[in-house]
Design a protein around this motif. Structure first.
Motif, PDB file in Angstrom:
ATOM      1  N   THR A  69       0.948  -1.113   0.001  1.00 38.02           N
ATOM      2  CA  THR A  69      -0.308  -0.132   0.076  1.00 38.02           C
ATOM      3  C   THR A  69       0.904   1.343   0.012  1.00 38.02           C
ATOM      4  N   ALA A  70       2.142   0.990   0.274  1.00 33.82           N
ATOM      5  CA  ALA A  70       2.967   2.124   0.316  1.00 33.82           C
ATOM      6  C   ALA A  70       4.150   2.385  -0.843  1.00 33.82           C
ATOM      7  N   VAL A  71       4.543   1.267  -1.285  1.00 31.53           N
ATOM      8  CA  VAL A  71       5.522   1.415  -2.377  1.00 31.53           C
ATOM      9  C   VAL A  71       5.232   0.555  -3.487  1.00 31.53           C
ATOM     10  N   SER A  72       6.139   0.577  -4.681  1.00 33.22           N
ATOM     11  CA  SER A  72       5.911  -0.120  -5.549  1.00 33.22           C
ATOM     12  C   SER A  72       6.782  -1.294  -6.012  1.00 33.22           C
ATOM     13  N   ARG A  73       7.825  -1.440  -5.016  1.00 32.57           N
ATOM     14  CA  ARG A  73       9.144  -2.204  -5.199  1.00 32.57           C
ATOM     15  C   ARG A  73       9.299  -2.325  -3.818  1.00 32.57           C
ATOM     16  N   VAL A  74       9.736  -4.017  -3.853  1.00 31.51           N
ATOM     17  CA  VAL A  74      10.042  -4.558  -2.378  1.00 31.51           C
ATOM     18  C   VAL A  74      11.367  -5.413  -2.746  1.00 31.51           C
ATOM     19  N   SER A  75      12.311  -5.273  -2.070  1.00 33.35           N
ATOM     20  CA  SER A  75      13.398  -6.343  -2.179  1.00 33.35           C
ATOM     21  C   SER A  75      13.521  -7.244  -0.836  1.00 33.35           C
ATOM     22  N   VAL A  76      13.569  -8.535  -1.182  1.00 37.60           N
ATOM     23  CA  VAL A  76      13.317  -9.409   0.079  1.00 37.60           C
ATOM     24  C   VAL A  76      15.010  -9.808   0.286  1.00 37.60           C
ATOM     25  N   VAL A  77      15.445  -9.701   1.523  1.00 39.75           N
ATOM     26  CA  VAL A  77      16.711  -9.800   1.989  1.00 39.75           C
ATOM     27  C   VAL A  77      16.646 -10.976   2.954  1.00 39.75           C
ATOM     28  N   HIS A  78      17.343 -12.213   2.757  1.00 40.46           N
ATOM     29  CA  HIS A  78      17.364 -13.208   3.938  1.00 40.46           C
ATOM     30  C   HIS A  78      18.200 -13.037   4.817  1.00 40.46           C
ATOM     31  N   LEU A  79      17.510 -13.275   6.309  1.00 38.65           N
ATOM     32  CA  LEU A  79      18.664 -13.304   7.299  1.00 38.65           C
ATOM     33  C   LEU A  79      19.017 -14.812   7.592  1.00 38.65           C
ATOM     34  N   SER A  80      19.344 -15.540   6.741  1.00 37.78           N
ATOM     35  CA  SER A  80      19.568 -16.921   6.983  1.00 37.78           C
ATOM     36  C   SER A  80      21.127 -17.258   6.571  1.00 37.78           C
ATOM     37  N   LEU A  81      21.741 -18.013   7.431  1.00 37.25           N
ATOM     38  CA  LEU A  81      23.247 -18.319   7.338  1.00 37.25           C
ATOM     39  C   LEU A  81      23.568 -18.914   5.910  1.00 37.25           C
ATOM     40  N   PHE A  82      22.696 -20.146   5.684  1.00 35.83           N
ATOM     41  CA  PHE A  82      23.056 -20.836   4.455  1.00 35.83           C
ATOM     42  C   PHE A  82      21.939 -20.981   3.724  1.00 35.83           C
ATOM     43  N   ALA A  83      22.024 -21.475   2.587  1.00 35.74           N
ATOM     44  CA  ALA A  83      20.792 -21.733   1.580  1.00 35.74           C
ATOM     45  C   ALA A  83      20.333 -23.371   1.722  1.00 35.74           C
ATOM     46  N   ALA A  84      19.474 -23.549   2.589  1.00 40.50           N
ATOM     47  CA  ALA A  84      18.803 -24.744   2.682  1.00 40.50           C
ATOM     48  C   ALA A  84      17.213 -24.759   2.392  1.00 40.50           C
ATOM     49  N   SER A  85      16.347 -25.547   3.034  1.00 41.99           N
ATOM     50  CA  SER A  85      15.038 -25.534   2.355  1.00 41.99           C
ATOM     51  C   SER A  85      14.213 -24.184   2.592  1.00 41.99           C
ATOM     52  N   HIS A  86      14.575 -23.692   3.624  1.00 47.17           N
ATOM     53  CA  HIS A  86      13.754 -22.270   3.814  1.00 47.17           C
ATOM     54  C   HIS A  86      14.083 -21.349   2.644  1.00 47.17           C
ATOM     55  N   VAL A  87      15.443 -21.257   2.301  1.00 50.00           N
ATOM     56  CA  VAL A  87      15.769 -20.228   1.411  1.00 50.00           C
ATOM     57  C   VAL A  87      15.407 -20.775   0.038  1.00 50.00           C
ATOM     58  N   ASP A 154      20.524 -30.556   3.915  1.00 50.84           N
ATOM     59  CA  ASP A 154      21.038 -30.048   2.468  1.00 50.84           C
ATOM     60  C   ASP A 154      22.375 -30.058   2.406  1.00 50.84           C
ATOM     61  N   PRO A 155      23.107 -30.888   1.215  1.00 50.50           N
ATOM     62  CA  PRO A 155      24.654 -31.192   1.588  1.00 50.50           C
ATOM     63  C   PRO A 155      25.133 -29.894   1.007  1.00 50.50           C
ATOM     64  N   ASP A 156      24.664 -29.077   0.344  1.00 51.32           N
ATOM     65  CA  ASP A 156      25.154 -27.693  -0.299  1.00 51.32           C
ATOM     66  C   ASP A 156      25.241 -26.677   0.951  1.00 51.32           C
ATOM     67  N   SER A 157      24.331 -26.869   1.695  1.00 55.96           N
ATOM     68  CA  SER A 157      24.369 -25.726   2.787  1.00 55.96           C
ATOM     69  C   SER A 157      25.565 -26.330   3.782  1.00 55.96           C
ATOM     70  N   ASN A 158      25.674 -27.657   4.240  1.00 54.30           N
ATOM     71  CA  ASN A 158      26.708 -28.084   4.938  1.00 54.30           C
ATOM     72  C   ASN A 158      28.050 -27.863   4.355  1.00 54.30           C
ATOM     73  N   ALA A 159      28.190 -28.020   2.953  1.00 51.08           N
ATOM     74  CA  ALA A 159      29.450 -27.871   2.304  1.00 51.08           C
ATOM     75  C   ALA A 159      29.728 -26.237   2.590  1.00 51.08           C
ATOM     76  N   ASP A 160      28.978 -25.427   2.434  1.00 49.71           N
ATOM     77  CA  ASP A 160      29.353 -24.062   2.737  1.00 49.71           C
ATOM     78  C   ASP A 160      29.922 -23.893   4.031  1.00 49.71           C
ATOM     79  N   VAL A 161      29.427 -24.304   5.194  1.00 51.00           N
ATOM     80  CA  VAL A 161      30.264 -24.378   6.518  1.00 51.00           C
ATOM     81  C   VAL A 161      31.647 -24.736   6.371  1.00 51.00           C
ATOM     82  N   HIS A 162      31.968 -25.740   5.797  1.00 47.02           N
ATOM     83  CA  HIS A 162      33.340 -26.344   5.470  1.00 47.02           C
ATOM     84  C   HIS A 162      34.117 -25.353   4.916  1.00 47.02           C
ATOM     85  N   LYS A 163      33.480 -24.677   3.945  1.00 49.15           N
ATOM     86  CA  LYS A 163      34.219 -23.457   3.131  1.00 49.15           C
ATOM     87  C   LYS A 163      34.492 -22.539   3.861  1.00 49.15           C
TER      88      LYS A 163
END
Length: 409
Positions: A69-87, A154-163
């Motif tokens: 109701t106030a803007v025409s554009r919204v950018s969603v920014v994730h406060l998630s450490l890694f990309a698993a199912s939520h992201v 999610d193996p991709d998420s776990n791999a990022d922790v190792h990185k």
């Protein structure tokens, strides 16, 4: 990125940012998300609202409806450490539904925090604080670090922790930097700490890779304290989680710019929803992922409607441990492990978590499969038996008697 580089507020009068956190039953954790949103708003000169995936309000759809109701554009920014199912699933689904509900609103989806130089600097600062408390100096003493994350399916998420661990090690005078997890996958914190102890460092710094100081962070602190007590020749202590450190704003600012300029980069080459990975074949395919996200969303809606109390990711009804130590592994336990996991995924009635474990002290009688909290140990299990354990014991609470090796009362 400073507010000067981001531009003044006048440049973004018709734009807003939605900072999406996970959500917690602990209101203190939710307040941290709102605090970061307020800090980010001051940094960017753009209105920033907070929303939550679950367990807290407002939900993503409610927050976007308010912004529409106030803007025409919204950018969603994730406060998630890694990309698993939520992201990868839940937030994209909510965004697609919001786009359908607000066709005149442009919604850009950003990336998770991920691996970023500012986070490495923040972890280094957390480690230095622990070193100061312990009275050690990494330049003259042997200091090992254990970076402990939540752990994911999610193996991709776990791999990022190792990185992240490796990048924290590079260029710094740590003796070692090891990766550990507090649950879901391996190596678990206790195992990693015992491995580090064998090298006899002067000090061990445990860094919880968490945003807030919640239940899991508490478990990490307890693990570090237990280790310190068990090994008197090593000084060990746990650092603080990331919290609302200003360095996170550098990461969030970059993720905002990526979202609004269409330059978001996500790893698809190792994403279990995009490619066929061994052990995760059932997860591959966007349709399956979206169906799981819809089911997850519906579960929240049903529980909130009936109980007015969103679920808290309670422990599963059963925990199945499969010994994958040398003798059991030689007998085929890795195949049993994967067959059990597949059977659990295929079952509509099963609520179980299947994990590997080290030696269960039943060498020669394996592969050993232990089902808790029932205390039933199955012996000499092959991969064909896995289906029976799931369909009979886990689905219908009927013990597979011909496989029973022992029962613990």
């Amino acid at each position: 990125m400073s507010s000067e580089t981001a531009g003044g507020a006048a440049a973004f009068d018709d734009e807003a940012v939605l900072l999406v956190g996970h959500g917690s039953r602990r209101e203190k954790s939710n307040e941290q998300v709102r605090e970061l949103a307020a800090d980010l708003e001051r940094r960017l000169g753009v209105p920033v609202d907070a929303a939550f995936i679950e367990l807290a309000q407002p939900a993503i759809d409610e927050a976007i409806a308010g912004l529409a109701t106030a803007v025409s554009r919204v950018s969603v920014v994730h406060l998630s450490l890694f990309a698993a199912s939520h992201v990868k699933n839940d937030v994209p689904l909510a965004i697609e539904q919001a786009r359908a509900a607000h066709p005149d609103l442009r919604i850009d989806n950003g990336a998770h925090l991920g691996v970023h130089p500012a986070i490495l600097d923040l972890l280094d600062a957390r480690a230095r604080a622990v070193e100061a408390d312990l009275g050690v100096d990494r330049e003259t003493d042997e200091v090992s670090v254990v970076l402990c994350a939540r752990g994911s399916s999610d193996p991709d998420s776990n791999a990022d922790v190792h990185k992240l661990s490796r990048l924290l090690y590079e260029g710094r005078a740590f003796d070692r930097v090891e990766t550990a997890f507090i649950g879901v996958t391996e190596p678990l914190l206790d195992e990693a700490l015992h491995d580090v102890a064998r090298t006899r460092p002067d000090a061990v710094v445990v860094l919880p890779y968490m945003l807030g100081d919640g239940v899991l962070t508490g478990r990490i602190r307890e693990g570090a304290a237990d280790f310190d007590e068990e090994y008197p020749y090593v000084d060990a202590a746990c650092g603080d989680p990331l919290g609302t450190d200003p360095r996170l704003l550098d990461v969030l600012s970059d993720r905002w710019q990526e979202a609004r300029t269409g330059s978001v980069e996500m790893s698809c080459d190792t994403c279990k929803y995009k490619v066929d990975l061994d052990g995760y074949e059932a997860d591959e395919g966007g349709a399956r992922a979206m169906l799981r996200a819809l089911t997850h969303q519906a579960t929240h809606a049903d529980r909130e409607a009936v109980d007015d109390d969103p679920h808290s990711h309670d422990a599963p009804a059963h925990h199945v441990a499969v010994c994958t130590n040398q003798t059991c592994a030689a007998g085929g336990s890795p195949a049993v492990l994967e067959r059990l996991r597949q059977a659990v995924r295929d079952s509509d009635a099963c609520d179980a978590r299947v994990t590997r474990t080290s030696c269960l002290d039943q060498c020669g009688d394996g592969p050993i499969v232990a089902v808790y909290p029932d205390g039933v140990w199955y012996g000499d299990v092959d991969d064909d038996d896995a289906d029976r354990i799931v369909s009979s014991h886990l689905d219908r609470e009927r013990i597979v008697s011909d496989l029973v090796h022992d029962t613990l009362q």
